[in-house]
Motif scaffolding. Structure first.
Motif, PDB file in Angstrom:
ATOM      1  N   UNK A 141       4.026-106.324  13.120  1.00 23.40           N
ATOM      2  CA  UNK A 141       3.473-105.013  12.819  1.00 23.40           C
ATOM      3  C   UNK A 141       3.625-104.095  14.030  1.00 23.40           C
ATOM      4  N   UNK A 142       3.472-102.819  13.799  1.00 24.17           N
ATOM      5  CA  UNK A 142       3.591-101.805  14.845  1.00 24.17           C
ATOM      6  C   UNK A 142       2.279-101.746  15.620  1.00 24.17           C
ATOM      7  N   UNK A 159      -6.696-106.498  21.604  1.00 18.98           N
ATOM      8  CA  UNK A 159      -7.905-107.330  21.590  1.00 18.98           C
ATOM      9  C   UNK A 159      -7.778-108.551  20.690  1.00 18.98           C
ATOM     10  N   UNK A 160      -6.764-108.607  19.835  1.00 20.81           N
ATOM     11  CA  UNK A 160      -6.590-109.762  18.950  1.00 20.81           C
ATOM     12  C   UNK A 160      -5.793-110.816  19.697  1.00 20.81           C
ATOM     13  N   UNK A 161      -6.496-111.703  20.414  1.00 15.01           N
ATOM     14  CA  UNK A 161      -5.846-112.621  21.347  1.00 15.01           C
ATOM     15  C   UNK A 161      -5.336-113.900  20.685  1.00 15.01           C
ATOM     16  N   UNK A 175      -0.656-112.174   9.909  1.00 12.69           N
ATOM     17  CA  UNK A 175      -1.404-110.996   9.510  1.00 12.69           C
ATOM     18  C   UNK A 175      -1.074-110.649   8.059  1.00 12.69           C
ATOM     19  N   UNK A 176      -2.067-110.690   7.200  1.00 16.05           N
ATOM     20  CA  UNK A 176      -1.891-110.199   5.849  1.00 16.05           C
ATOM     21  C   UNK A 176      -1.839-108.681   5.888  1.00 16.05           C
ATOM     22  N   UNK A 177      -1.284-108.082   4.845  1.00 11.57           N
ATOM     23  CA  UNK A 177      -1.092-106.629   4.825  1.00 11.57           C
ATOM     24  C   UNK A 177      -2.397-105.885   5.086  1.00 11.57           C
ATOM     25  N   UNK A 178      -3.505-106.373   4.503  1.00 12.39           N
ATOM     26  CA  UNK A 178      -4.773-105.675   4.665  1.00 12.39           C
ATOM     27  C   UNK A 178      -5.390-105.885   6.043  1.00 12.39           C
ATOM     28  N   UNK A 179      -4.850-106.842   6.818  1.00  7.35           N
ATOM     29  CA  UNK A 179      -5.394-107.132   8.144  1.00  7.35           C
ATOM     30  C   UNK A 179      -4.675-106.380   9.259  1.00  7.35           C
TER      31      UNK A 179
END
Length: 268
Positions: A107-108, A188-190, A195-199
């Motif tokens: 993801x970006x 911060x997501x260490x 990653x699902x689309x909604x996440x």
């Protein structure tokens, strides 16, 4: 394996700011001994990765930042900057890239460029990744039984990945049109995971970062002013430093040693 970007699209030098590149929009992983393609991430053919990457419009001339987030000796995350001022994050959890249970996803992470000459920020250098802690300052309001409200300020150590990168058009080092900067993105997501689309979080922008150009913490301030500054900084997702000189830009990757980031700049 070798992991590298698709390269620089020289058409970007003539087509103008904001135009899509036709080549170079990919990341490749090959067998270092044989050259066999093991995995790729391109608009034309993704190897079992989510489709978020197919929307990329800028080539990737920079080296790829790699991370072993769980210290098991295997790279499981990538960070890549492109020639449009964007940062991308690729998560590679254990298992095959196309696994239905733990697919590799992308993801970006940040969108730091634009479609004007001033915001024509390009990343030609590898992102530096620093695993560290930051002391976040937060405030909360407490109301007692008498209706009296008190503001309480707390500080807590929070882990994050500091992604360090500077912008600058290496293909035109003498140009002075763009407003280039040095960035620190606070990811911060260490944990590496699919990653699902909604996440997928919204990409960070310039507005998500605090302006550190004039060294705000180094200025003489009262304790209350420093506390207010710490609260304001903690609400941001990183910082940036403006390159103040005419045409000043970043030309190489940063290095972090013992909590200090070192980087150079070039002024025509």
């Amino acid at each position: 394996v070798l992991i590298f970007g698709g390269g620089y699209a020289i058409s970007k030098d003539n087509d103008g700011v904001g135009t899509s590149d036709s080549v170079g929009r990919g990341i490749y992983m090959v067998d270092a001994a044989t050259g066999t393609l093991k995995w790729s991430l391109t608009p034309a053919a993704t190897s079992g990765v989510n489709t978020q990457f197919t929307g990329i419009s800028d080539s990737i001339p920079a080296s790829i930042g790699t991370l072993d987030s769980d210290a098991d000796g295997l790279i499981d995350r990538l960070y890549a900057g492109d020639s449009g001022g964007n940062l991308w994050r690729v998560d590679m959890p254990e298992g095959e890239p196309s696994s239905s249970e733990t697919p590799w996803t992308v993801f970006q992470l940040a969108q730091l460029g634009g479609d004007t000459n001033l915001t024509d920020r390009r990343f030609f250098s590898q992102p530096a990744i620093v695993r560290t802690f930051i002391e976040e300052t937060k405030s909360s309001s407490l109301t007692d039984e008498d209706g009296v409200t008190t503001t309480v300020v707390t500080r807590q150590e929070t882990p994050y990945e500091a992604i360090l990168i500077g912008s600058g058009d290496r293909s035109a080092p003498s140009s002075g049109d763009s407003d280039d900067k040095f960035f620190m993105i606070k990811d911060a997501d260490i944990f590496t995971h699919s990653f699902l689309a909604q996440d997928i979080p919204a990409p960070y922008t310039i507005e998500s970062l605090y302006d550190y150009t004039n060294d705000p913490f180094g200025q003489s301030q009262s304790s209350q002013e420093k506390e207010s500054l710490a609260l304001a900084v903690s609400q941001k997702s990183g910082w940036f430093i403006d390159f103040a000189g005419q045409g000043e830009k970043s030309m190489s990757a940063a290095t972090a040693i013992s909590g200090v980031a070192y980087f150079n700049s070039f002024t025509p």
